[in-house]
Design an enzyme around this catalytic site. Structure first.
Site, mmCIF file in Angstrom:
data_model
loop_
_atom_site.group_PDB
_atom_site.id
_atom_site.type_symbol
_atom_site.label_atom_id
_atom_site.label_comp_id
_atom_site.label_asym_id
_atom_site.label_seq_id
_atom_site.Cartn_x
_atom_site.Cartn_y
_atom_site.Cartn_z
ATOM 1 C CD GLU A 70 -2.812 1.163 2.368
ATOM 2 O OE1 GLU A 70 -2.767 0.387 3.238
ATOM 3 O OE2 GLU A 70 -3.929 2.074 2.391
ATOM 4 N N GLY A 107 3.629 2.509 10.817
ATOM 5 C CA GLY A 107 3.429 1.761 12.216
ATOM 6 C C GLY A 107 3.141 0.301 11.736
ATOM 7 C CB ALA A 108 1.000 -1.851 11.644
ATOM 8 C CG MET A 109 0.359 -3.267 5.066
ATOM 9 S SD MET A 109 -0.620 -1.745 4.399
ATOM 10 C CE MET A 109 -1.785 -2.677 3.373
ATOM 11 C CD GLU A 110 -4.667 -1.765 5.928
ATOM 12 O OE1 GLU A 110 -3.681 -1.329 6.733
ATOM 13 O OE2 GLU A 110 -5.392 -1.303 5.240
ATOM 14 C CG ASN A 111 0.043 -6.734 4.202
ATOM 15 O OD1 ASN A 111 -0.076 -5.804 3.409
ATOM 16 N ND2 ASN A 111 1.188 -6.804 5.081
ATOM 17 C CD GLU A 159 -2.583 -1.643 10.702
ATOM 18 O OE1 GLU A 159 -3.111 -2.039 10.072
ATOM 19 O OE2 GLU A 159 -1.862 -0.678 11.014
ATOM 20 C CD GLU A 170 -6.084 3.427 6.855
ATOM 21 O OE1 GLU A 170 -6.130 3.225 8.027
ATOM 22 O OE2 GLU A 170 -5.696 2.537 6.091
HETATM 23 N N1 B3K Z 1 -2.829 1.019 5.528
HETATM 24 C C1 B3K Z 1 -1.681 1.322 6.257
HETATM 25 C C2 B3K Z 1 -0.879 2.560 5.828
HETATM 26 C C3 B3K Z 1 -0.087 2.210 4.306
HETATM 27 C C4 B3K Z 1 0.588 3.692 4.256
HETATM 28 C C5 B3K Z 1 1.125 3.748 2.963
HETATM 29 N N2 B3K Z 1 2.047 4.963 2.634
HETATM 30 C C6 B3K Z 1 -1.675 1.314 7.652
HETATM 31 C C7 B3K Z 1 -2.795 1.546 8.332
HETATM 32 O O1 B3K Z 1 -3.428 2.680 8.301
HETATM 33 O O2 B3K Z 1 -3.432 0.515 9.076
HETATM 34 ZN ZN ZN Z 2 -5.268 1.843 8.758
#
Ligand code: B3K
Ligand code: ZN
Length: 859
Positions: free
Chosen positions: A121, A261-265, A298, A320
């Site tokens: 992302e 911080g983190a990523m919700e894959n 996440e 978000e």
């Molecule tokens: N969705 C990701 C953020 C991605 C940022 C890309 N530049 C984390 C979050 O909002 O949970």
């Molecule tokens: Zn988020």
């Protein structure tokens, strides 16, 4: 600006649906840090005429075939692969390679501490393979990972593990299949030497799920809190939103080099170690709370973001804003009490006002659903996230919990498995409740913080009390005139001895009058309770009225608000607290019914960035001095009380980061600060003793921070002690750097020499975002008195670092570049010197990320 003048600007209204669908994706990775080969096999279907334009960056194309035949009808440039004359339905196979070990942008596939990670992302998937890399292309993914078994014993991707086995030459493989449709930005892979903490979870409907937290072996002992937070998140989403975990397994992986911080894959969340690892010796109470909140955030994305995703990146707040609202509610519910909820609310509002309000008043101001961007990475902002959450919260206030949940239910009924827009979300809320959202929509399209003016009039003869409200929103870039907003204001009239009910005013006109009858005496007005709308309230309540609110309002948020207002006014007028105000502080200190955490928030003075926003032009050094003076007076006037507080709130028993104990520690450490402020030489010994005897990082770090910031005689010794103890721990070392980077100059001397030396320290690593943020961003954005050095050297330091970082990691650089956003607000010579550095920066070749920020700052 339009597309013809500047081809790199993207506009929301230019959205066109993709002309091809990708029903199935099969990815085959041969993992090698120098050159990873990716074979992508796509089952494609034409939706409308035209060529297929695939995105691809930093890739080397090896081969293309269509239906197993070598394909030549294509064009290739550094950003796109365009295939012409394609049939209606076909199999497309593209083989390409990329170089993970030279990928310092940390987007796409990269190497951190010899392990492989991905971040896709918003637009990182195009650095992995040529693809329709946009969120409205939803596909089923199967992924095969192959790599050296010694170097990469663990091979992870989204979904379920369906096959694994041995290969030649010491390699092995794993095949993962994700049963859910997803956009490319939710793809992830991880490969390396990792170990997992495991736990099982049985959902409401009786399904058994596997939960894993993957970290490096040395960190395994610090994963318990993250696991507990994950379990709490799953339970909470079942209970409050009726949403269950949909995959057989849910994995979290921690990585030390990460842009955010983190990523919700899907099913494979990748986290900055900062939001996973914690134990009492290395993490503070705040770290524990942040981990809980980010793990929740996440996890909640699994429904709000993954099951229902965004049609395009202009809709980012759809997932978000809603998910931040959900994580805020999660943390508030877990606080376990009404006063705990208020504490959480105050913390959230403080962040909004310190960071989002300045953004909304500056050159980067944008609506929560932006209309255009040059670089989408620049729009992961406090506006899209935190103001977005405030907008969802206002809907919740207007519709009530039940109405809001009806809207959520309809949202999932209509849109599960789809990529949708903010309008679609609002339509569900409106349709489920017969709510007319026409005016409320302006919150999505208009930037800027509305100002609401309040005037009151008590008519003794007719026994009426009138509240006159008016709203105004200053111009924003590309938006000079604004429509009136729909503003929910929770309100209550306070009388000395007569309880009344809270009611909701819906301010919808530019000017509106509320006349209340049968009012026998002039009430004290408590308005925008719980900060029910993200506005600036202009209401001239005198000190007496504010003092009454501080002592009598039953809304904890507004009590805090009143004391903050008095403190701000005093500091901005360079005044010290009056005697009645000192008494109010004393009463707060002594009140046995108040939560320690709430008291600490009341005593903490408004941040300098927040104070700056309230001035027309800012002299940062004067603001800093005025605040220091106010704080010193408060420290001296109540020095006996601070000592009592310090002693009363010392922890006994075993350490726990629970909100009650954490609140006591926060209050105790605030009291310690006031003691040092009142008399350093008498109390520094006390801080040093705390540091030597405490059993947790919160107390240790608080004491160390005070010794360093007050330049105690123990300062060097304490820093050395910390360094020796935590030298091997990156996250703890980040704190060690940050303490030094936030030290404000005493006696107005320059901090630049010290900050430059910190950057020269052998443990400073320019490629590690956490370390860079702990030194450079912290100094430039979190140490106003140090940064706004009258010599202008702070700005030169900023310039040098934005430029250096831009060559390494444009996202990290662009974040730092935002540090001069508010230059126009500052007095000369600060303003002139900032302007010069901005102009100078623009003469260099810059990434899109930094260029957009600087161009907007100068516009
Ligand atoms: N969705 C990701 C953020 C991605 C940022 C890309 N530049 C984390 C979050 O909002 O949970
Ligand atoms: Zn988020």
């Amino acid at each position: 600006m339009n597309n013809i003048d500047n081809p790199s600007v993207f506009h929301r209204n230019d959205y066109v649906a993709p002309n091809f669908a990708i029903d199935q994706v099969y990815l085959d990775f041969s993992l090698n840090p120098n050159k990873t080969i990716v074979k992508s096999t796509l089952q494609m279907r034409r939706l409308s005429p035209g060529s297929l334009v695939l995105k691809g960056e930093d890739l080397e194309l090896i081969s293309i075939s269509v239906n197993n035949e070598d394909y030549r009808q294509f064009e290739l440039n550094s950003k796109e692969l365009i295939l012409h004359h394609l049939p209606e339905a076909f199999e497309l196979e593209i083989t390409s390679s990329n170089q993970p070990n030279i990928n310092t942008s940390l987007m796409g596939l990269y190497v951190s501490n010899d392990n492989f990670f991905t971040q896709c992302e918003a637009e990182g998937f195009r650095k992995i393979t040529y693809f329709l890399d946009q969120p409205d292309v939803l596909s089923k993914y199967t992924v095969k990972l192959s790599g050296s078994k010694v170097d990469y014993p663990v091979l992870l991707s989204n979904g379920n593990l369906i096959e694994e086995g041995e290969l030649n030459n010491g390699w092995h493989f794993a095949v993962w299949e994700d049963p859910f449709l997803k956009p490319s930005y939710l793809f992830a892979l991880v490969a390396g030497k990792l170990e997992a903490l495991e736990r099982h979870y049985v959902t409401n409907s009786g399904e058994k799920k596997l939960l894993q937290i993957w970290v490096e072996k040395k960190d395994l002992s610090r994963t318990a809190h993250a696991m507990e937070s994950l379990v709490h998140s799953i339970e909470w989403d079942e209970k409050r939103f009726g949403l269950e975990l949909d995959l057989e397994r849910f994995m979290i992986v921690a990585v030390g080099d990460f842009n955010m911080g983190a990523m919700e894959n899907k099913g494979l969340n990748i986290f900055n170690t900062k939001y996973v690892l914690a134990d009492q010796n290395t993490a503070t109470d705040t770290d524990f709370a942040n981990i809980e909140s980010v793990v929740g955030h996440e996890y909640f994305h699994n429904w709000t973001g993954n099951r229902v995703t965004c049609r395009d990146w202009f809709q980012l707040s759809l997932k978000e804003g809603l998910t931040v609202f959900r994580d805020q509610e999660f943390s508030a519910d877990l606080m376990g009490s009404a006063s705990g909820r208020a504490v959480k609310r105050i913390e959230d509002v403080r962040l909004l006002r310190q960071v989002q309000f300045p953004e909304d008043a500056g050159p980067m101001a944008h609506p929560i659903r932006p209309d255009s961007y040059q670089e989408i990475n620049n729009f992961y902002t406090v506006t899209v996230y935190e103001k977005g959450a405030e907008v969802v919260r206002m809907l919740h206030t207007l519709l009530g919990e039940e109405g809001f949940m009806k809207g959520m239910k309809l949202y999932f009924q209509r849109h599960d498995g789809q990529a949708v827009t903010c309008d679609d979300f609002l339509a569900c809320m409106a349709n489920a409740n017969n709510f007319n959202a026409k005016q409320f929509k302006h919150w999505y399209s208009q930037a800027g913080t509305p100002r609401v003016k309040v005037k009151e009039h008590f008519d003794e003869i007719n026994k009426t009390y009138t509240i006159q409200l008016s709203q105004y929103c200053p111009p924003s870039p590309n938006q000079l005139v604004k429509e009136a907003f729909h503003i929910p204001l929770k309100t209550k009239l306070l009388f000395p001895s007569q309880p009344t009910e809270e009611f909701l005013i819906e301010l919808q006109q530019t000017e509106q009058e509320i006349v209340l009858k049968d009012i026998l005496q002039k009430p004290i007005l408590s308005i925008n309770r719980d900060f029910s709308a993200p506005i600036i309230l202009e209401f001239d309540q005198n000190e007496n009225e504010l003092l009454t609110l501080i002592s009598h309002d039953d809304n904890a948020f507004n009590r805090w608000e009143a004391i903050q207002k008095i403190a701000s006014q005093n500091i901005l007028n360079n005044l010290t607290p009056s005697q009645p105000l000192i008494e109010a502080y004393r009463n707060l200190i002594l009140d046995p019914d108040l939560d320690p955490a709430f008291k600490e928030l009341c005593f903490t003075l408004p941040a300098e960035t927040y104070l700056h926003e309230q001035l027309v032009t800012v002299d940062p050094q004067l603001v800093h001095q005025a605040k220091a003076k106010y704080q010193n007076e408060l420290a001296l006037a109540l020095k006996n009380e601070w000592l009592t507080l310090y002693q009363q709130n010392r922890s006994t028993g075993e350490y726990s980061p629970n909100p009650i104990d954490a609140g006591k520690r926060a209050l105790k450490n605030f009291a310690l600060k006031m003691l040092l402020e009142a008399n350093l030489s008498v109390h520094e010994q006390r801080a040093f003793e705390q540091l030597n005897t405490c059993d947790n990082m919160t107390d240790f770090l608080a004491a160390l921070t005070l010794l360093v910031h007050f330049e105690s005689t123990y300062s060097a010794q304490a820093l050395e002690l910390y360094y020796r103890r935590h030298q091997e721990n990156d996250l703890a070392l980040d704190k060690w750097f940050a303490i030094q980077a936030t030290k404000a100059p005493l006696n107005q001397r320059s901090m630049l020499e010290e900050i430059r030396q910190l950057k020269q320290h052998p443990d400073f690593k320019i490629r590690n975002p956490n370390r860079v943020r702990s030194v450079i961003h912290t100094f430039c954005m979190n140490n106003p008195a140090g940064f706004h050095d009258i010599s202008g050297q702070g700005y030169e330091f900023w310039y040098d670092n934005v430029l250096e970082l831009d060559g390494i990691n444009p996202q990290v650089a662009a974040r730092l570049a935002r540090g001069l956003d508010r230059w126009k607000k500052f007095k000369i010579p600060y303003q002139t010197m900032m302007h010069a550095q901005l102009e100078k920066l623009l003469t260099n070749p810059l990434s899109n990320d930094v260029k957009e920020v600087i161009q907007k700052a100068l516009s």
